[in-house]
Design a protein around this motif. Structure first.
Motif, PDB file in Angstrom:
ATOM      1  N   LYS A  99      15.596  30.698 -64.973  1.00  6.53           N
ATOM      2  CA  LYS A  99      15.905  32.100 -64.700  1.00  6.53           C
ATOM      3  C   LYS A  99      15.039  32.611 -63.549  1.00  6.53           C
ATOM      4  CE  LYS A  99      17.657  33.096 -69.331  1.00  6.53           C
ATOM      5  NZ  LYS A  99      17.567  33.956 -70.534  1.00  6.53           N
ATOM      6  N   ASP A 100      14.121  33.535 -63.838  1.00  9.59           N
ATOM      7  CA  ASP A 100      13.314  34.135 -62.771  1.00  9.59           C
ATOM      8  C   ASP A 100      11.964  33.454 -62.604  1.00  9.59           C
ATOM      9  OD1 ASP A 100      15.295  35.989 -62.251  1.00  9.59           O
ATOM     10  OD2 ASP A 100      14.490  37.452 -63.674  1.00  9.59           O
ATOM     11  N   ARG A 101      11.814  32.274 -63.170  1.00 10.14           N
ATOM     12  CA  ARG A 101      10.540  31.561 -63.073  1.00 10.14           C
ATOM     13  C   ARG A 101      10.751  30.246 -62.325  1.00 10.14           C
ATOM     14  NH1 ARG A 101       7.951  30.553 -68.584  1.00 10.14           N
ATOM     15  NH2 ARG A 101       5.947  30.899 -67.546  1.00 10.14           N
ATOM     16  N   LEU A 102       9.838  29.967 -61.406  1.00  4.77           N
ATOM     17  CA  LEU A 102       9.898  28.726 -60.638  1.00  4.77           C
ATOM     18  C   LEU A 102       8.627  27.931 -60.895  1.00  4.77           C
ATOM     19  CD1 LEU A 102      11.349  26.987 -58.466  1.00  4.77           C
ATOM     20  CD2 LEU A 102       9.993  28.230 -56.750  1.00  4.77           C
ATOM     21  N   MET A 103       8.797  26.743 -61.490  1.00  6.38           N
ATOM     22  CA  MET A 103       7.659  25.864 -61.721  1.00  6.38           C
ATOM     23  C   MET A 103       7.436  25.008 -60.475  1.00  6.38           C
ATOM     24  SD  MET A 103       8.585  27.046 -64.659  1.00  6.38           S
ATOM     25  CE  MET A 103       9.989  26.260 -65.392  1.00  6.38           C
ATOM     26  N   VAL A 104       6.195  24.970 -60.015  1.00  8.10           N
ATOM     27  CA  VAL A 104       5.882  24.211 -58.807  1.00  8.10           C
ATOM     28  C   VAL A 104       4.704  23.282 -59.069  1.00  8.10           C
ATOM     29  CG1 VAL A 104       6.746  26.019 -57.271  1.00  8.10           C
ATOM     30  CG2 VAL A 104       4.324  25.992 -57.892  1.00  8.10           C
ATOM     31  N   ALA A 105       4.755  22.108 -58.459  1.00  9.27           N
ATOM     32  CA  ALA A 105       3.649  21.154 -58.525  1.00  9.27           C
ATOM     33  C   ALA A 105       2.758  21.371 -57.314  1.00  9.27           C
ATOM     34  CB  ALA A 105       4.185  19.725 -58.544  1.00  9.27           C
ATOM     35  N   LEU A 106       1.477  21.620 -57.562  1.00 12.58           N
ATOM     36  CA  LEU A 106       0.516  21.856 -56.492  1.00 12.58           C
ATOM     37  C   LEU A 106      -0.363  20.626 -56.294  1.00 12.58           C
ATOM     38  CD1 LEU A 106      -0.757  25.483 -57.283  1.00 12.58           C
ATOM     39  CD2 LEU A 106       0.885  24.800 -55.534  1.00 12.58           C
ATOM     40  N   GLY A 107      -0.416  20.144 -55.073  1.00  9.95           N
ATOM     41  CA  GLY A 107      -1.327  19.052 -54.767  1.00  9.95           C
ATOM     42  C   GLY A 107      -2.752  19.541 -54.597  1.00  9.95           C
ATOM     43  N   ASP A 108      -2.894  20.828 -54.242  1.00  6.63           N
ATOM     44  CA  ASP A 108      -4.217  21.446 -54.105  1.00  6.63           C
ATOM     45  C   ASP A 108      -4.232  22.724 -54.931  1.00  6.63           C
ATOM     46  OD1 ASP A 108      -6.645  22.493 -53.457  1.00  6.63           O
ATOM     47  OD2 ASP A 108      -6.241  22.763 -51.318  1.00  6.63           O
ATOM     48  N   PRO A 109      -4.640  22.643 -56.192  1.00  6.34           N
ATOM     49  CA  PRO A 109      -4.600  23.833 -57.056  1.00  6.34           C
ATOM     50  C   PRO A 109      -5.607  24.901 -56.667  1.00  6.34           C
ATOM     51  CG  PRO A 109      -5.695  22.016 -58.179  1.00  6.34           C
ATOM     52  CD  PRO A 109      -5.137  21.455 -56.906  1.00  6.34           C
ATOM     53  N   PHE A 110      -6.512  24.592 -55.725  1.00  2.00           N
ATOM     54  CA  PHE A 110      -7.465  25.592 -55.250  1.00  2.00           C
ATOM     55  C   PHE A 110      -6.905  26.390 -54.072  1.00  2.00           C
ATOM     56  CE2 PHE A 110     -10.299  22.524 -57.345  1.00  2.00           C
ATOM     57  CZ  PHE A 110     -11.003  23.381 -58.180  1.00  2.00           C
ATOM     58  N   ASP A 111      -5.678  26.120 -53.692  1.00  2.00           N
ATOM     59  CA  ASP A 111      -5.023  26.878 -52.618  1.00  2.00           C
ATOM     60  C   ASP A 111      -4.595  28.232 -53.188  1.00  2.00           C
ATOM     61  OD1 ASP A 111      -3.513  27.937 -50.597  1.00  2.00           O
ATOM     62  OD2 ASP A 111      -2.281  26.157 -50.275  1.00  2.00           O
ATOM     63  N   VAL A 112      -5.472  29.216 -53.060  1.00  2.00           N
ATOM     64  CA  VAL A 112      -5.240  30.510 -53.710  1.00  2.00           C
ATOM     65  C   VAL A 112      -4.129  31.308 -53.028  1.00  2.00           C
ATOM     66  CG1 VAL A 112      -7.588  30.665 -54.583  1.00  2.00           C
ATOM     67  CG2 VAL A 112      -7.082  31.566 -52.308  1.00  2.00           C
ATOM     68  N   VAL A 113      -3.780  30.942 -51.809  1.00  2.00           N
ATOM     69  CA  VAL A 113      -2.746  31.679 -51.079  1.00  2.00           C
ATOM     70  C   VAL A 113      -1.349  31.219 -51.483  1.00  2.00           C
ATOM     71  CG1 VAL A 113      -1.835  32.188 -48.767  1.00  2.00           C
ATOM     72  CG2 VAL A 113      -4.297  32.040 -49.127  1.00  2.00           C
ATOM     73  N   ALA A 114      -1.240  29.983 -51.943  1.00  2.00           N
ATOM     74  CA  ALA A 114       0.070  29.368 -52.156  1.00  2.00           C
ATOM     75  C   ALA A 114       0.952  30.164 -53.110  1.00  2.00           C
ATOM     76  CB  ALA A 114      -0.105  27.936 -52.670  1.00  2.00           C
ATOM     77  N   VAL A 115       0.432  30.521 -54.277  1.00  2.00           N
ATOM     78  CA  VAL A 115       1.258  31.182 -55.291  1.00  2.00           C
ATOM     79  C   VAL A 115       1.797  32.511 -54.772  1.00  2.00           C
ATOM     80  CG1 VAL A 115       1.254  32.240 -57.576  1.00  2.00           C
ATOM     81  CG2 VAL A 115       0.145  30.033 -57.234  1.00  2.00           C
ATOM     82  N   ASP A 116       0.943  33.299 -54.129  1.00  2.00           N
ATOM     83  CA  ASP A 116       1.389  34.589 -53.594  1.00  2.00           C
ATOM     84  C   ASP A 116       2.457  34.401 -52.522  1.00  2.00           C
ATOM     85  OD1 ASP A 116      -0.308  35.957 -55.259  1.00  2.00           O
ATOM     86  OD2 ASP A 116      -1.910  36.163 -53.778  1.00  2.00           O
ATOM     87  N   GLU A 117       2.266  33.410 -51.669  1.00  2.00           N
ATOM     88  CA  GLU A 117       3.236  33.188 -50.596  1.00  2.00           C
ATOM     89  C   GLU A 117       4.572  32.701 -51.155  1.00  2.00           C
ATOM     90  OE1 GLU A 117       3.707  30.646 -46.443  1.00  2.00           O
ATOM     91  OE2 GLU A 117       1.736  31.294 -47.128  1.00  2.00           O
ATOM     92  N   LEU A 118       4.524  31.830 -52.148  1.00  2.00           N
ATOM     93  CA  LEU A 118       5.762  31.338 -52.751  1.00  2.00           C
ATOM     94  C   LEU A 118       6.514  32.470 -53.440  1.00  2.00           C
ATOM     95  CD1 LEU A 118       4.599  27.927 -54.279  1.00  2.00           C
ATOM     96  CD2 LEU A 118       5.591  28.380 -52.038  1.00  2.00           C
TER      97      LEU A 118
END
Length: 257
Positions: A99-118
């Motif tokens: 539905k409105d949730r997207l599960m993503v695999a992060l190779g660098d979980p310390f990338d704090v910008v990634a989630v906001d940008e996605l």
């Protein structure tokens, strides 16, 4: 990840899980600090800790679910939900949508910008999962690279189509709107995407785009050594610079003399 407290907690988890011995992690801490490298990356790259064990430890430390991409079938159609350049830049693979949730695999979980940008790109709630960086890289090579043209082929197409028109003097006189337009031109996007994907394929630590008097020089740093690669035309220097600034959320109007 460079904070001592963070390192200590992560190392405690690795030792408790039996992924490394206390002597191994203490030796690694000193050597990584001397080399100026992130400890968790150094441990994996030097073979002290297996990538899967590191991902599991990071998942426990960050309270995120882990994912092993080798045991998971990624829907290739879902890969189109994110721009290829975004997946490459943030080392991320979309793995499932509910539905409105997207599960993503992060190779660098310390990338704090990634989630906001996605979230900004998709409008979906992003659920990050920790994957071994090596597995994310493999997926990016397989799915992103296969659908991305090689730089030499792109440059040949650009030359044949006579798409390079701006001289250096014209670039310097461009307005902000003109710079934005050029940065969003298809040839520029294709070139920058290809440069990034090639860097991932080579496992380069740095990508150097160096402006020379009459040309550009493109080099990748791999294992501490710079290797030269076919370079974009000098005429696209300004547009390529603007494109990279846009991707990095930088001010494209700022210029250094």
């Amino acid at each position: 990840m460079a904070k001592v407290g963070t390192e200590n907690r992560l190392l405690d988890i690795l030792v408790r899980r039996g992924a490394a011995s206390p002597d191994d992690v203490e030796d690694a801490r000193q050597k990584a600090a001397t080399a100026g490298e992130r400890l968790e990356k150094w441990l994996v790259e030097k073979g002290v800790v297996e990538p899967e064990e590191m991902a599991a430890a990071l998942a426990e430390y960050l309270d995120m679910p882990p994912i092993n991409l080798r045991h998971f079938s990624v829907d290739e159609g879902l890969l189109n939900i994110l721009p290829k350049e975004t997946m490459s830049m943030h080392m991320v693979i979309p793995v499932m949508r509910m539905k409105d949730r997207l599960m993503v695999a992060l190779g660098d979980p310390f990338d704090v910008v990634a989630v906001d940008e996605l979230h900004a790109i998709t409008g979906l709630e992003i659920v990050p999962m920790v994957a071994p960086e090596t597995q994310v890289t493999e997926y990016l090579q397989r799915f992103v690279q296969e659908s991305t043209e090689g730089l030499e082929e792109i440059l040949k197409d650009v030359e044949e189509a006579d798409e390079v028109e701006l001289g250096q003097e014209q670039q310097e006189d461009m307005s902000l709107d003109e710079m934005l337009q050029k940065a969003e031109d298809a040839p520029v996007i294709r070139i920058v995407n290809s440069i990034l994907v090639e860097g991932i394929r080579k496992r380069a630590s740095d990508i150097h785009i160096e402006p020379l008097e009459k040309s550009l020089r493109l080099r990748y740093r791999v294992d501490g050594v710079l290797y030269e690669s076919p370079s974009p035309p000098k005429q696209l220097q300004g547009a390529i610079t603007s494109r990279i600034k846009i991707m990095g959320n930088l001010d494209i109007a700022e210029r250094r003399v």
